[in-house]
Scaffold this motif. Sequence first.
Motif, short mmCIF file in Angstrom:
data_model
loop_
_atom_site.label_atom_id
_atom_site.label_comp_id
_atom_site.label_asym_id
_atom_site.label_seq_id
_atom_site.Cartn_x
_atom_site.Cartn_y
_atom_site.Cartn_z
N PRO A 1 0.81 -1.17 0.08
CA PRO A 1 -0.02 0.19 0.00
C PRO A 1 0.83 1.19 0.07
N ASN A 2 1.99 1.26 0.82
CA ASN A 2 2.81 2.40 0.92
C ASN A 2 3.14 3.10 -0.31
N ALA A 3 3.73 1.84 -1.40
CA ALA A 3 4.18 2.68 -2.56
C ALA A 3 3.24 3.46 -3.63
N SER A 4 1.72 2.62 -3.66
CA SER A 4 0.89 3.16 -4.52
C SER A 4 0.26 4.45 -3.71
N LEU A 5 0.35 4.61 -2.46
CA LEU A 5 -0.31 5.78 -1.76
C LEU A 5 0.59 6.86 -2.27
N TYR A 6 2.06 6.73 -1.86
CA TYR A 6 2.96 7.71 -2.30
C TYR A 6 2.77 8.13 -3.88
N ALA B 1 -6.59 8.42 -0.56
CA ALA B 1 -7.64 8.26 1.03
C ALA B 1 -8.08 6.73 0.88
N TRP B 2 -8.41 6.20 -0.09
CA TRP B 2 -8.79 4.94 -0.39
C TRP B 2 -7.85 3.78 0.53
N ILE B 3 -6.61 3.88 -0.18
CA ILE B 3 -5.57 3.03 0.41
C ILE B 3 -5.29 3.18 1.94
N LYS B 4 -5.31 4.66 2.09
CA LYS B 4 -5.17 4.87 3.63
C LYS B 4 -6.09 4.25 4.54
N GLU B 5 -7.37 4.35 4.19
CA GLU B 5 -8.35 3.72 4.98
C GLU B 5 -8.45 2.16 4.90
N ARG B 6 -8.25 1.76 3.65
CA ARG B 6 -8.67 0.37 3.54
C ARG B 6 -7.58 -0.74 3.08
N GLN B 7 -6.26 -0.01 2.95
CA GLN B 7 -5.17 -0.93 2.65
C GLN B 7 -5.03 -1.73 1.51
N SER C 1 -7.02 20.01 2.55
CA SER C 1 -7.14 19.35 3.56
C SER C 1 -6.84 17.66 3.36
N GLU C 2 -7.38 17.32 2.30
CA GLU C 2 -6.81 15.88 2.10
C GLU C 2 -5.51 15.65 1.90
N ILE C 3 -4.74 16.57 1.02
CA ILE C 3 -3.31 16.31 0.61
C ILE C 3 -2.54 16.55 2.00
N GLU C 4 -2.86 17.56 2.95
CA GLU C 4 -2.25 17.86 4.04
C GLU C 4 -2.31 16.67 5.01
N ALA C 5 -3.47 15.85 5.09
CA ALA C 5 -3.70 14.82 5.62
C ALA C 5 -2.84 13.65 5.30
N THR D 1 4.40 8.25 8.32
CA THR D 1 4.57 7.42 9.42
C THR D 1 4.47 6.16 8.70
N LEU D 2 4.88 5.90 7.58
CA LEU D 2 4.65 4.32 6.95
C LEU D 2 6.08 3.84 6.94
N PRO D 3 5.88 2.49 7.41
CA PRO D 3 7.11 1.67 7.40
C PRO D 3 7.53 1.22 6.07
N PRO D 4 8.85 1.07 5.75
CA PRO D 4 9.38 0.56 4.64
C PRO D 4 9.03 -0.83 4.43
N ARG D 5 9.10 -1.30 3.57
CA ARG D 5 8.86 -2.71 2.83
C ARG D 5 9.87 -3.68 3.33
N ILE D 6 9.38 -4.81 3.84
CA ILE D 6 10.39 -5.93 4.47
C ILE D 6 10.67 -7.11 3.41
#
Length: 261
Positions: free
Chosen positions: A127-132, A167-173, A225-229, A236-241
């Motif tokens: 999720p992190n990569a797609s969200l970024y 926002a979808w990725i943030k909420e639902r992963q 507001s959404e971009i700021e949030a 806060t997202l951790p790296p991929r392991i």
Amino acid sequence: MDGVIQEKLKEIEEQFQVKVLFAVESGSRAWGFPSTDSDYDVRFVYIHQPEWYLAIDPQGIGDKRDVIEMPINDMLDISGWEITKALRLFRKSNPPFLEWMYSEIQYYEAYSFKEKLKGLEDEIFFPNASLYHYLNMAKSNYRTHLSKEQVKIKKYFYALRPVLAAAWIKERQTIPPIDFYDLMEALVPNGKLKEEILDLLVRKKAGEELDLEQRIPAIHQFLDSEIEALEAYAKTLPPRISDPTDKLDSLFRETLQQVWK
């Protein structure tokens, strides 16, 4: 147009001696907000014969390109990625490729490649990569096209859609829906903002996308507001392991054997 696209895919297979694994629509038609003059953005994944891969120079080097791009005309833009390029992008949770996988407008599918890709989604999707990706796309489009007092209708959607996808990725992963309307229904509550977006959607589909008009405060406030949030959350997202390469190597080999026996 479907018939023309099918013929082009057959020509590509014959000209380049490859097999197309699947072909779909990308861009505004797949996203659910085409205008009256939108072209067709056809994207596909293909595989070469085994001899192509059993060589000292890998694909992507020199003349061995890992893309096929056909001449673009006013109505048709068609291009594809070689299977190992596609799998490397899948490994990174590349949103454009994920959107190909889940496009609801499908022109062609053969073999079991796409089905097996989807079967690996839970293990591969990061999720992190797609969200970024979506966050950076939204910021870039907002900064470039929506920072003036007058804006083009079309440009709102190229900031709204990636913001909603992030926002979808943030909420639902999970991988977000392709269709803009589905994203909006899930994430935008009933009220003035939704009414403004629906009105713009109708106008864009009617061909008003090039019109300049005053900024719409409700939409700009939402985007700000959404971009700021999302920026705060992304920090806060951790790296991929985990490394899914072995699974994708296996899928490549299985597909090579399946296609070419």
